[in-house]
Design a protein around this motif. Structure first.
Motif, mmCIF file in Angstrom:
data_model
loop_
_atom_site.group_PDB
_atom_site.id
_atom_site.type_symbol
_atom_site.label_atom_id
_atom_site.label_comp_id
_atom_site.label_asym_id
_atom_site.label_seq_id
_atom_site.Cartn_x
_atom_site.Cartn_y
_atom_site.Cartn_z
ATOM 1 N N ARG A 93 0.872 -1.184 0.000
ATOM 2 C CA ARG A 93 0.000 0.000 0.000
ATOM 3 C C ARG A 93 0.899 1.221 0.000
ATOM 4 N NH1 ARG A 93 -5.195 -0.279 2.553
ATOM 5 N NH2 ARG A 93 -4.642 1.469 3.888
ATOM 6 N N ARG A 94 0.799 2.054 -1.019
ATOM 7 C CA ARG A 94 1.704 3.191 -1.130
ATOM 8 C C ARG A 94 0.957 4.471 -1.483
ATOM 9 N NH1 ARG A 94 7.706 1.526 -2.750
ATOM 10 N NH2 ARG A 94 7.713 -0.552 -1.830
ATOM 11 N N LEU A 95 1.454 5.568 -0.923
ATOM 12 C CA LEU A 95 0.981 6.887 -1.340
ATOM 13 C C LEU A 95 1.802 7.260 -2.569
ATOM 14 C CD1 LEU A 95 -0.991 9.157 -0.461
ATOM 15 C CD2 LEU A 95 0.922 10.231 0.712
ATOM 16 N N ASP A 96 1.449 6.635 -3.688
ATOM 17 C CA ASP A 96 2.216 6.807 -4.914
ATOM 18 C C ASP A 96 1.663 7.967 -5.741
ATOM 19 O OD1 ASP A 96 -0.164 5.770 -5.886
ATOM 20 O OD2 ASP A 96 0.700 3.857 -6.510
ATOM 21 N N LEU A 111 3.625 18.399 -8.740
ATOM 22 C CA LEU A 111 3.596 18.223 -7.290
ATOM 23 C C LEU A 111 3.583 16.743 -6.923
ATOM 24 C CD1 LEU A 111 3.249 19.461 -4.418
ATOM 25 C CD2 LEU A 111 0.773 19.373 -4.812
ATOM 26 N N ALA A 112 2.742 15.960 -7.579
ATOM 27 C CA ALA A 112 2.652 14.533 -7.285
ATOM 28 C C ALA A 112 3.967 13.809 -7.603
ATOM 29 C CB ALA A 112 1.503 13.904 -8.077
ATOM 30 N N THR A 113 4.612 14.218 -8.678
ATOM 31 C CA THR A 113 5.898 13.623 -9.039
ATOM 32 C C THR A 113 6.930 13.871 -7.953
ATOM 33 O OG1 THR A 113 5.461 13.856 -11.402
ATOM 34 C CG2 THR A 113 7.775 13.646 -10.736
ATOM 35 N N ASP A 114 7.008 15.105 -7.479
ATOM 36 C CA ASP A 114 8.013 15.464 -6.470
ATOM 37 C C ASP A 114 7.731 14.801 -5.121
ATOM 38 O OD1 ASP A 114 9.304 16.976 -8.362
ATOM 39 O OD2 ASP A 114 8.533 18.903 -7.639
#
Length: 230
Positions: free
Chosen positions: A44-47, A84-87
């Protein structure tokens, strides 16, 4: 008793800081829990995909449904939220609580306890620390206290969290919170959450004004605040 309730009774800033240091000590233990590659938490990841879901949640329930500012959700907004999500997804992973705010932290028999951790997964430490220190419920926290406590976490854990990465995670987290407040108020009949929308907007705007690369995000938040104040 929740940390939120406890700190609201305190008139002394140093007492609140001491309580939050105890909370951060417990959070460090949580963040350093060893996890096996095949454990449930490891899967489970906050990817990036989940981080994008969070900002879409903000766009839908806060910008669009609550403020009716759909016209601001342009391609420029899409580019900024993807950046933002990438960083944020590139930051080092720890065992993450994911909803680490003052109403989910209890003091019981002088021991810190966590609740509401069904969303736990791997993710950046900055996300939990930002959830705690940029908590819209915690009106007793100020900017000086936030960065003092950020420094405390870094020193106690022996891992430097940069101000920039902390800010990125805070932007991400507050966007998620704003989406939740809008959804809970508009669609779930939980009217108390409306009062936290302008608070969270001011918090996120203060951060956005210190970070480059988010001109559209800043404009969206400013216009939401202007509409809120009318």
């Amino acid at each position: 008793e929740t940390i939120h309730s406890l700190c609201n009774k305190k008139n002394n800033t140093s007492d609140i800081i001491d309580i939050y240091k105890k909370v951060l000590d417990s959070l460090i233990l949580w963040h350093t829990i060893p996890f096996k590659d095949k454990s449930i938490i490891a899967n489970r990841r906050l990817d990036k995909a989940m981080l994008l879901w969070e900002t879409e949640y903000f766009a839908l329930h806060c910008v669009s449904e609550f403020f009716h500012l759909d016209k601001l959700l342009t391609e420029e907004w899409e580019q900024e939220r993807h950046s933002l999500a990438t960083d944020v997804s590139a930051l080092p992973l720890v065992c993450l609580h994911r909803d680490f705010q003052s109403e989910n932290i209890l003091l019981h028999n002088n021991t810190i306890k966590f609740v509401d951790y069904q969303g736990a997964r791997l993710g950046p430490a900055e996300y939990d620390v930002a959830s705690l220190l940029f908590d819209p419920y915690a009106s007793y926290l100020n900017s000086h206290m936030r960065y003092l406590l950020l420094d405390y976490y870094s020193k106690q854990r022996g891992v430097k969290l940069s101000k920039h990465s902390f800010h990125l995670a805070a932007i991400q987290r507050l966007a998620q919170a704003l989406g939740a407040y809008g959804n809970l108020y508009l669609n779930k009949g939980k009217f108390r959450y409306k009062e936290f929308i302008p608070i969270a907007l001011r918090l996120i705007l203060n951060i956005l004004e210190t970070e480059e690369g988010f001109p559209k995000f800043r404009r969206i938040v400013r216009q939401c605040l202007e509409r809120e104040c009318k």
